[in-house]
Design a protein around this motif. Structure first.
Motif, PDB file in Angstrom:
ATOM      1  N   ILE A   3      40.398  54.775  34.498  1.00  0.00           N
ATOM      2  CA  ILE A   3      41.149  53.892  33.601  1.00  0.00           C
ATOM      3  C   ILE A   3      42.626  53.826  33.979  1.00  0.00           C
ATOM      4  O   ILE A   3      43.237  52.769  33.927  1.00  0.00           O
ATOM      5  CB  ILE A   3      40.946  54.327  32.142  1.00  0.00           C
ATOM      6  N   LYS A   4      43.199  54.963  34.358  1.00  0.00           N
ATOM      7  CA  LYS A   4      44.620  54.993  34.751  1.00  0.00           C
ATOM      8  C   LYS A   4      44.846  54.134  36.000  1.00  0.00           C
ATOM      9  O   LYS A   4      45.814  53.388  36.081  1.00  0.00           O
ATOM     10  CB  LYS A   4      45.086  56.424  35.012  1.00  0.00           C
ATOM     11  N   LEU A   5      43.949  54.239  36.972  1.00  0.00           N
ATOM     12  CA  LEU A   5      44.071  53.456  38.194  1.00  0.00           C
ATOM     13  C   LEU A   5      43.917  51.964  37.896  1.00  0.00           C
ATOM     14  O   LEU A   5      44.699  51.143  38.376  1.00  0.00           O
ATOM     15  CB  LEU A   5      43.025  53.898  39.223  1.00  0.00           C
ATOM     16  N   LEU A   6      42.923  51.616  37.092  1.00  0.00           N
ATOM     17  CA  LEU A   6      42.729  50.213  36.732  1.00  0.00           C
ATOM     18  C   LEU A   6      43.969  49.684  36.012  1.00  0.00           C
ATOM     19  O   LEU A   6      44.431  48.570  36.282  1.00  0.00           O
ATOM     20  CB  LEU A   6      41.485  50.037  35.858  1.00  0.00           C
ATOM     21  N   GLY A   7      44.523  50.480  35.108  1.00  0.00           N
ATOM     22  CA  GLY A   7      45.726  50.071  34.392  1.00  0.00           C
ATOM     23  C   GLY A   7      46.887  49.805  35.330  1.00  0.00           C
ATOM     24  O   GLY A   7      47.617  48.809  35.182  1.00  0.00           O
ATOM     25  N   ALA A   8      47.057  50.670  36.315  1.00  0.00           N
ATOM     26  CA  ALA A   8      48.135  50.484  37.298  1.00  0.00           C
ATOM     27  C   ALA A   8      47.908  49.212  38.111  1.00  0.00           C
ATOM     28  O   ALA A   8      48.866  48.479  38.423  1.00  0.00           O
ATOM     29  CB  ALA A   8      48.220  51.701  38.210  1.00  0.00           C
ATOM     30  N   GLN A   9      46.654  48.927  38.438  1.00  0.00           N
ATOM     31  CA  GLN A   9      46.333  47.709  39.194  1.00  0.00           C
ATOM     32  C   GLN A   9      46.607  46.464  38.357  1.00  0.00           C
ATOM     33  O   GLN A   9      47.115  45.460  38.872  1.00  0.00           O
ATOM     34  CB  GLN A   9      44.882  47.736  39.652  1.00  0.00           C
ATOM     35  N   CYS A  54      41.423  41.065  33.795  1.00  0.00           N
ATOM     36  CA  CYS A  54      41.154  41.287  35.214  1.00  0.00           C
ATOM     37  C   CYS A  54      40.742  39.997  35.924  1.00  0.00           C
ATOM     38  O   CYS A  54      41.108  39.774  37.080  1.00  0.00           O
ATOM     39  CB  CYS A  54      40.090  42.365  35.398  1.00  0.00           C
ATOM     40  N   GLU A  55      39.997  39.154  35.240  1.00  0.00           N
ATOM     41  CA  GLU A  55      39.585  37.884  35.835  1.00  0.00           C
ATOM     42  C   GLU A  55      40.790  36.998  36.109  1.00  0.00           C
ATOM     43  O   GLU A  55      40.914  36.423  37.193  1.00  0.00           O
ATOM     44  CB  GLU A  55      38.604  37.167  34.897  1.00  0.00           C
ATOM     45  N   ILE A  56      41.693  36.896  35.144  1.00  0.00           N
ATOM     46  CA  ILE A  56      42.892  36.071  35.321  1.00  0.00           C
ATOM     47  C   ILE A  56      43.749  36.599  36.464  1.00  0.00           C
ATOM     48  O   ILE A  56      44.257  35.838  37.284  1.00  0.00           O
ATOM     49  CB  ILE A  56      43.702  36.008  34.007  1.00  0.00           C
ATOM     50  N   LEU A  57      43.895  37.928  36.532  1.00  0.00           N
ATOM     51  CA  LEU A  57      44.744  38.543  37.553  1.00  0.00           C
ATOM     52  C   LEU A  57      44.020  38.781  38.874  1.00  0.00           C
ATOM     53  O   LEU A  57      44.624  39.212  39.845  1.00  0.00           O
ATOM     54  CB  LEU A  57      45.301  39.879  37.035  1.00  0.00           C
ATOM     55  N   GLN A  58      42.718  38.514  38.902  1.00  0.00           N
ATOM     56  CA  GLN A  58      41.875  38.739  40.079  1.00  0.00           C
ATOM     57  C   GLN A  58      41.919  40.206  40.515  1.00  0.00           C
ATOM     58  O   GLN A  58      42.063  40.536  41.685  1.00  0.00           O
ATOM     59  CB  GLN A  58      42.269  37.806  41.217  1.00  0.00           C
ATOM     60  N   VAL A  59      41.769  41.090  39.510  1.00  0.00           N
ATOM     61  CA  VAL A  59      41.717  42.528  39.748  1.00  0.00           C
ATOM     62  C   VAL A  59      40.260  42.957  39.589  1.00  0.00           C
ATOM     63  O   VAL A  59      39.669  42.738  38.533  1.00  0.00           O
ATOM     64  CB  VAL A  59      42.602  43.294  38.730  1.00  0.00           C
ATOM     65  N   PRO A  60      39.671  43.553  40.637  1.00  0.00           N
ATOM     66  CA  PRO A  60      38.280  44.011  40.502  1.00  0.00           C
ATOM     67  C   PRO A  60      38.185  45.172  39.517  1.00  0.00           C
ATOM     68  O   PRO A  60      39.011  46.084  39.529  1.00  0.00           O
ATOM     69  CB  PRO A  60      37.893  44.447  41.913  1.00  0.00           C
ATOM     70  N   ILE A  61      37.192  45.119  38.643  1.00  0.00           N
ATOM     71  CA  ILE A  61      37.017  46.172  37.641  1.00  0.00           C
ATOM     72  C   ILE A  61      36.359  47.395  38.262  1.00  0.00           C
ATOM     73  O   ILE A  61      36.714  48.518  37.965  1.00  0.00           O
ATOM     74  CB  ILE A  61      36.209  45.669  36.437  1.00  0.00           C
ATOM     75  N   ALA A  62      35.382  47.184  39.115  1.00  0.00           N
ATOM     76  CA  ALA A  62      34.678  48.311  39.747  1.00  0.00           C
ATOM     77  C   ALA A  62      34.309  47.891  41.158  1.00  0.00           C
ATOM     78  O   ALA A  62      34.143  46.705  41.438  1.00  0.00           O
ATOM     79  CB  ALA A  62      33.432  48.667  38.955  1.00  0.00           C
TER      80      ALA A  62
END
Length: 129
Positions: A3-9, A54-62
């Motif tokens: 969760i911390k890594l995803l948050g930073a991304q 994540c979809e808007i920012l194009q950040v992969p969730i997993a």
């Protein structure tokens, strides 16, 4: 999921793309304070809101190679409970903390399944509530 890594991304992508917390919140339909909590890796992530951001920012969730675990969906169920009944969050946290203490102490053992022939249940009501 870390969760911390995803948050930073999420935070990095938001800043790189020029979104403020409020503007991203408006676009995603998620309150900006919740996005702030996502970025810090605190609070409870509501899966549909994380997915929207994540979809808007194009950040992969997993990672794409992710293998489903045996507890697939458990965190989503907890998050859904908290979203539907926000006042239950403290109760759920306390329950999980207490469960962790019992499991770490080694005092937990599987309970026998009740059945009609189990003498230890004699005289007890089998109905709840």
């Amino acid at each position: 999921m870390d969760i911390k890594l995803l948050g930073a991304q999420i935070k990095s992508a938001r800043k790189r793309q020029g979104f403020s917390l409020k503007s991203l919140g408006l676009k995603a339909g998620v309150h900006y304070t919740q996005i702030s909590r996502m970025e810090r890796g605190t609070g409870v992530f509501v899966s549909k809101n994380v997915r929207k951001v994540c979809e808007i920012l194009q950040v992969p969730i997993a990672p794409a190679s992710r293998v489903p675990s045996s507890n697939e969906g458990l965190s989503e169920k907890i998050q859904d409970l908290i979203q539907d009944w926000p006042e239950s969050e403290e109760l759920i946290r306390n329950f999980i903390d207490a469960l962790g203490v019992v499991l770490v102490s080694g005092k937990a053992s599987p309970a026998p399944m009740p059945n009609k022939g189990n003498r230890s249940l004699k005289g007890r009501s089998s109905t709840v509530g």
